[in-house]
Write a protein that holds these residues in place. Structure first.
Motif, PDB file in Angstrom:
ATOM      1  N   GLU A  42       0.830  -1.203   0.000  1.00  0.00           N
ATOM      2  CA  GLU A  42       0.000   0.000   0.000  1.00  0.00           C
ATOM      3  C   GLU A  42       0.865   1.255   0.000  1.00  0.00           C
ATOM      4  OE1 GLU A  42      -3.179   0.142  -0.407  1.00  0.00           O
ATOM      5  OE2 GLU A  42      -3.490  -2.032  -0.356  1.00  0.00           O
ATOM      6  N   ARG A  43       2.164   1.096   0.198  1.00  0.00           N
ATOM      7  CA  ARG A  43       3.065   2.253   0.136  1.00  0.00           C
ATOM      8  C   ARG A  43       3.041   2.830  -1.273  1.00  0.00           C
ATOM      9  NH1 ARG A  43       7.749   1.001   4.365  1.00  0.00           N
ATOM     10  NH2 ARG A  43       7.000  -0.963   5.243  1.00  0.00           N
ATOM     11  N   TYR A  44       3.412   4.100  -1.380  1.00  0.00           N
ATOM     12  CA  TYR A  44       3.475   4.777  -2.682  1.00  0.00           C
ATOM     13  C   TYR A  44       2.138   4.736  -3.413  1.00  0.00           C
ATOM     14  CZ  TYR A  44       8.281   3.558  -1.475  1.00  0.00           C
ATOM     15  OH  TYR A  44       9.452   3.351  -0.791  1.00  0.00           O
ATOM     16  N   ASN A  45       1.033   4.716  -2.646  1.00  0.00           N
ATOM     17  CA  ASN A  45      -0.325   4.679  -3.202  1.00  0.00           C
ATOM     18  C   ASN A  45      -0.639   3.389  -3.945  1.00  0.00           C
ATOM     19  OD1 ASN A  45      -1.024   7.385  -2.343  1.00  0.00           O
ATOM     20  ND2 ASN A  45       0.313   8.125  -3.980  1.00  0.00           N
ATOM     21  N   GLY A  46       0.082   2.328  -3.612  1.00  0.00           N
ATOM     22  CA  GLY A  46      -0.209   1.015  -4.161  1.00  0.00           C
ATOM     23  C   GLY A  46       0.726   0.620  -5.288  1.00  0.00           C
ATOM     24  N   VAL A  47       1.514  -0.445  -5.055  1.00  0.00           N
ATOM     25  CA  VAL A  47       2.483  -0.915  -6.053  1.00  0.00           C
ATOM     26  C   VAL A  47       2.501  -2.440  -6.051  1.00  0.00           C
ATOM     27  CG1 VAL A  47       4.862  -0.809  -6.885  1.00  0.00           C
ATOM     28  CG2 VAL A  47       3.929   1.108  -5.555  1.00  0.00           C
ATOM     29  N   TYR A  48       2.564  -3.028  -7.251  1.00  0.00           N
ATOM     30  CA  TYR A  48       2.728  -4.472  -7.411  1.00  0.00           C
ATOM     31  C   TYR A  48       4.180  -4.774  -7.766  1.00  0.00           C
ATOM     32  CZ  TYR A  48      -2.365  -4.388  -7.815  1.00  0.00           C
ATOM     33  OH  TYR A  48      -3.702  -4.185  -7.591  1.00  0.00           O
ATOM     34  N   PHE A  66      -1.260  -1.523 -19.314  1.00  0.00           N
ATOM     35  CA  PHE A  66      -0.170  -0.947 -18.523  1.00  0.00           C
ATOM     36  C   PHE A  66       0.468   0.205 -19.293  1.00  0.00           C
ATOM     37  CE2 PHE A  66      -0.655  -5.364 -17.256  1.00  0.00           C
ATOM     38  CZ  PHE A  66      -0.749  -5.254 -15.880  1.00  0.00           C
ATOM     39  N   SER A  67       0.390   1.390 -18.708  1.00  0.00           N
ATOM     40  CA  SER A  67       0.861   2.606 -19.357  1.00  0.00           C
ATOM     41  C   SER A  67       2.275   2.968 -18.907  1.00  0.00           C
ATOM     42  CB  SER A  67      -0.087   3.765 -19.025  1.00  0.00           C
ATOM     43  OG  SER A  67       0.462   4.996 -19.453  1.00  0.00           O
ATOM     44  N   SER A  68       3.011   3.630 -19.816  1.00  0.00           N
ATOM     45  CA  SER A  68       4.365   4.090 -19.518  1.00  0.00           C
ATOM     46  C   SER A  68       4.414   5.579 -19.190  1.00  0.00           C
ATOM     47  CB  SER A  68       5.281   3.803 -20.710  1.00  0.00           C
ATOM     48  OG  SER A  68       5.374   2.425 -20.951  1.00  0.00           O
ATOM     49  N   ARG A  69       3.281   6.191 -18.971  1.00  0.00           N
ATOM     50  CA  ARG A  69       3.290   7.631 -18.675  1.00  0.00           C
ATOM     51  C   ARG A  69       4.035   7.926 -17.379  1.00  0.00           C
ATOM     52  NH1 ARG A  69      -0.388  10.958 -21.300  1.00  0.00           N
ATOM     53  NH2 ARG A  69      -0.908  12.122 -19.419  1.00  0.00           N
ATOM     54  N   ALA A 300       8.934   1.115 -14.261  1.00  0.00           N
ATOM     55  CA  ALA A 300       7.592   1.002 -13.694  1.00  0.00           C
ATOM     56  C   ALA A 300       6.550   1.220 -14.771  1.00  0.00           C
ATOM     57  CB  ALA A 300       7.405   2.016 -12.560  1.00  0.00           C
ATOM     58  N   ARG A 301       5.373   0.744 -14.508  1.00  0.00           N
ATOM     59  CA  ARG A 301       4.204   0.984 -15.342  1.00  0.00           C
ATOM     60  C   ARG A 301       3.042   1.368 -14.427  1.00  0.00           C
ATOM     61  NH1 ARG A 301       7.779   0.699 -18.387  1.00  0.00           N
ATOM     62  NH2 ARG A 301       8.057  -0.645 -20.216  1.00  0.00           N
ATOM     63  N   GLN A 302       2.077   2.084 -14.988  1.00  0.00           N
ATOM     64  CA  GLN A 302       0.850   2.383 -14.264  1.00  0.00           C
ATOM     65  C   GLN A 302      -0.278   1.553 -14.858  1.00  0.00           C
ATOM     66  OE1 GLN A 302      -0.605   6.497 -14.292  1.00  0.00           O
ATOM     67  NE2 GLN A 302      -1.175   6.235 -12.156  1.00  0.00           N
ATOM     68  N   VAL A 303      -1.099   0.975 -14.000  1.00  0.00           N
ATOM     69  CA  VAL A 303      -2.208   0.148 -14.474  1.00  0.00           C
ATOM     70  C   VAL A 303      -3.256   1.069 -15.109  1.00  0.00           C
ATOM     71  CG1 VAL A 303      -3.918  -1.591 -13.894  1.00  0.00           C
ATOM     72  CG2 VAL A 303      -1.766  -1.499 -12.618  1.00  0.00           C
ATOM     73  N   ALA A 304      -3.431   0.926 -16.418  1.00  0.00           N
ATOM     74  CA  ALA A 304      -4.369   1.774 -17.149  1.00  0.00           C
ATOM     75  C   ALA A 304      -5.789   1.219 -17.104  1.00  0.00           C
ATOM     76  CB  ALA A 304      -3.917   1.924 -18.604  1.00  0.00           C
ATOM     77  N   GLU A 316      -6.697  -0.596 -11.310  1.00  0.00           N
ATOM     78  CA  GLU A 316      -6.440   0.585 -12.124  1.00  0.00           C
ATOM     79  C   GLU A 316      -5.804   1.696 -11.293  1.00  0.00           C
ATOM     80  OE1 GLU A 316      -8.945   3.647 -15.031  1.00  0.00           O
ATOM     81  OE2 GLU A 316      -9.847   1.759 -14.342  1.00  0.00           O
ATOM     82  N   ARG A 317      -4.826   2.393 -11.895  1.00  0.00           N
ATOM     83  CA  ARG A 317      -4.111   3.553 -11.378  1.00  0.00           C
ATOM     84  C   ARG A 317      -2.991   3.207 -10.399  1.00  0.00           C
ATOM     85  NH1 ARG A 317      -5.914   8.148 -13.038  1.00  0.00           N
ATOM     86  NH2 ARG A 317      -4.738   9.300 -11.470  1.00  0.00           N
ATOM     87  N   GLU A 318      -2.941   1.951  -9.923  1.00  0.00           N
ATOM     88  CA  GLU A 318      -1.798   1.596  -9.087  1.00  0.00           C
ATOM     89  C   GLU A 318      -0.582   1.340  -9.981  1.00  0.00           C
ATOM     90  OE1 GLU A 318      -2.339  -1.184  -5.963  1.00  0.00           O
ATOM     91  OE2 GLU A 318      -4.088  -0.138  -5.145  1.00  0.00           O
ATOM     92  N   MET A 319       0.590   1.272  -9.353  1.00  0.00           N
ATOM     93  CA  MET A 319       1.835   1.137 -10.096  1.00  0.00           C
ATOM     94  C   MET A 319       2.345  -0.305 -10.067  1.00  0.00           C
ATOM     95  SD  MET A 319       2.485   4.149 -11.327  1.00  0.00           S
ATOM     96  CE  MET A 319       4.214   4.043 -11.796  1.00  0.00           C
ATOM     97  N   VAL A 320       3.217  -0.614 -11.024  1.00  0.00           N
ATOM     98  CA  VAL A 320       3.856  -1.926 -11.110  1.00  0.00           C
ATOM     99  C   VAL A 320       5.356  -1.704 -11.272  1.00  0.00           C
ATOM    100  CG1 VAL A 320       3.942  -4.148 -12.288  1.00  0.00           C
ATOM    101  CG2 VAL A 320       1.829  -2.796 -12.331  1.00  0.00           C
ATOM    102  N   LEU A 321       6.147  -2.371 -10.446  1.00  0.00           N
ATOM    103  CA  LEU A 321       7.588  -2.361 -10.637  1.00  0.00           C
ATOM    104  C   LEU A 321       7.962  -3.511 -11.563  1.00  0.00           C
ATOM    105  CD1 LEU A 321       9.075  -1.598  -7.092  1.00  0.00           C
ATOM    106  CD2 LEU A 321       9.269  -0.189  -9.145  1.00  0.00           C
ATOM    107  N   LEU A 322       8.499  -3.180 -12.730  1.00  0.00           N
ATOM    108  CA  LEU A 322       8.956  -4.189 -13.683  1.00  0.00           C
ATOM    109  C   LEU A 322      10.444  -4.417 -13.433  1.00  0.00           C
ATOM    110  CD1 LEU A 322       7.340  -3.548 -17.172  1.00  0.00           C
ATOM    111  CD2 LEU A 322       6.775  -5.259 -15.462  1.00  0.00           C
TER     112      LEU A 322
END
Length: 409
Positions: A42-48, A66-69, A300-304, A316-322
């Motif tokens: 839940e840190r950083y507003n949610g990250v996978y 998954f967006s690269s913005r 990282a990517r953002q869940v679009a 949606e809107r949470e982040m993913v560490l690739l």
């Protein structure tokens, strides 16, 4: 970094800035693969955090969900300004853009294609002699001392000088470039002031360089971008500045981290050092193995759009560490994944990323790493860590040794 809440459960509350993750992440990733291959916090507003190669690959190729913005997970994400009162950004373009890395389709492909000619094998081959001269000059400064910091005295200078040459920037500005990287990717991960300061300074610097090239064109990448066209339109200054920011940062931090990690490994493995000295033909395989084992970059990517990967729902809107370094340590893909085998023949590693954003500069990075190791081993074939405890590692999206004291004869 010292006042962060400690992690008690890596699967449900991981923190990629935790000192244990920064210093020695591999055991943590192994445990996650066995027990919870897609961790969440839940840190950083949610990250996978997916830890398996297959899941990382699936996400990297899925540009619909998954967006690269946003490509970096930060403590406080920068505010993205609206387009109110301004021309609308092209579809897929980030307002805080560093194209093509922050671009989604359809904007991504043309932004990427215009850079490719500068990074072909032939173009990079023409830089090899310059790179060897840079490495030789650096080694001259400390070779007779019997000791140096292999990170700050060597690895961190090589790509700075090379990318400055490609962009037509003064090599004497290298300290400025290193400072910006520290502000953006070290201090700026945890607080906004350093991040904003570095961006402002970089933008001012590149605006000045663009103005200079408009007055007096040169044979460099900045002049090339000024003359480039995308979809029959010249590039905006914002596009050029964003691309220059990307080339400077990506062309420096990733490669100096990789060179430093190679030297860190060789300082502790005498047999590998001796093999590379006595069997120089092994160097290409060794470089690929070092890239696999010590891949520096986690994007990282953002869940679009809400989706499921590896049996795990992504909101949606949470982040993913690739984590390409984690993908490269997956034993389902790489036999003896936890061992560094400098003669590993089958090595389809993901050090340069996967999917549409695979690193444009992979030819450049390979050349710089190879030349840096060859020149070092030719002059300093026998060296070791001065004190293993004195080695420090960077945190954030790029991992590599920032202090690497070594001794040699």
């Amino acid at each position: 970094m010292t006042d962060r809440r400690p992690v008690s459960d890596w699967a449900k509350d991981f923190d990629h800035l935790d000192p244990r993750w920064v210093t020695e992440p591999y055991q943590i990733w192994d445990e996650l693969r066995r027990q919870c291959p897609v961790a969440h916090t839940e840190r950083y507003n949610g990250v996978y955090f997916p830890s398996r190669y297959a899941d990382i690959r699936a996400i990297a190729y899925d540009t619909e969900h998954f967006s690269s913005r946003r490509v970096v997970v930060r403590e406080m994400p920068p505010r993205v300004p609206t387009d109110s009162g301004k021309p609308k950004s092209p579809p897929g373009a980030s307002t805080l853009a560093s194209p093509p890395i922050t671009s989604d389709p359809p904007y991504h492909r043309p932004a990427r294609m215009l850079l490719l000619p500068a990074f072909t094998p032939d173009a990079i081959g023409r830089l090899e002699a310059k790179t060897r001269a840079i490495c030789g000059d650096l080694i001259d400064r400390f070779a007779s001392n019997g000791h140096c910091d292999a990170a700050t005295d060597y690895a961190q200078h090589v790509p700075v000088a090379v990318i400055a040459h490609m962009l037509g920037l003064p090599e004497g500005d290298g300290e400025k470039f290193r400072r910006w990287i520290h502000l953006l990717l070290h201090e700026g991960i945890a607080e906004n002031a350093s991040f904003a300061q570095a961006l402002a300074e970089m933008d001012d610097y590149f605006r000045m360089q663009i103005a200079n090239r408009r007055s007096v064109p040169r044979e460099d990448l900045i002049t090339f971008l000024l003359g480039a066209r995308m979809e029959d339109q010249p590039l905006s200054d914002e596009h050029i500045i964003g691309t220059l920011r990307l080339l400077l940062i990506a062309g420096i931090d990733t490669t100096w981290s990789a060179i430093g990690s190679c030297l860190w490994h060789l300082a502790q493995h005498r047999d590998d050092r001796r093999r590379l000295v006595s069997e120089p033909a092994l160097m290409p395989l060794a470089v690929e193995e070092f890239l696999r084992a010590y891949a520096p970059v986690t994007m990282a990517r953002q869940v679009a759009k809400e989706t499921t990967v590896g049996g795990c729902p992504f909101k949606e809107r949470e982040m993913v560490l690739l984590s390409f370094p984690a993908a490269n340590r997956d034993p389902e893909v790489f036999p003896q994944a936890d061992r560094v085998l400098i003669d590993r023949a089958e090595n389809r590693h993901a050090a340069f990323g996967l999917g549409i954003h695979r690193c444009i500069g992979s030819n450049l990075a390979r050349m710089e790493i190879t030349v840096a190791l060859e020149e070092w081993l030719a002059r300093i074939p026998d060296f070791e860590l001065a004190d293993p405890a004195s080695v420090t590692w960077s945190h954030g999206p790029v991992r590599g040794p920032r202090k690497l004291p070594v001794v040699f004869r």
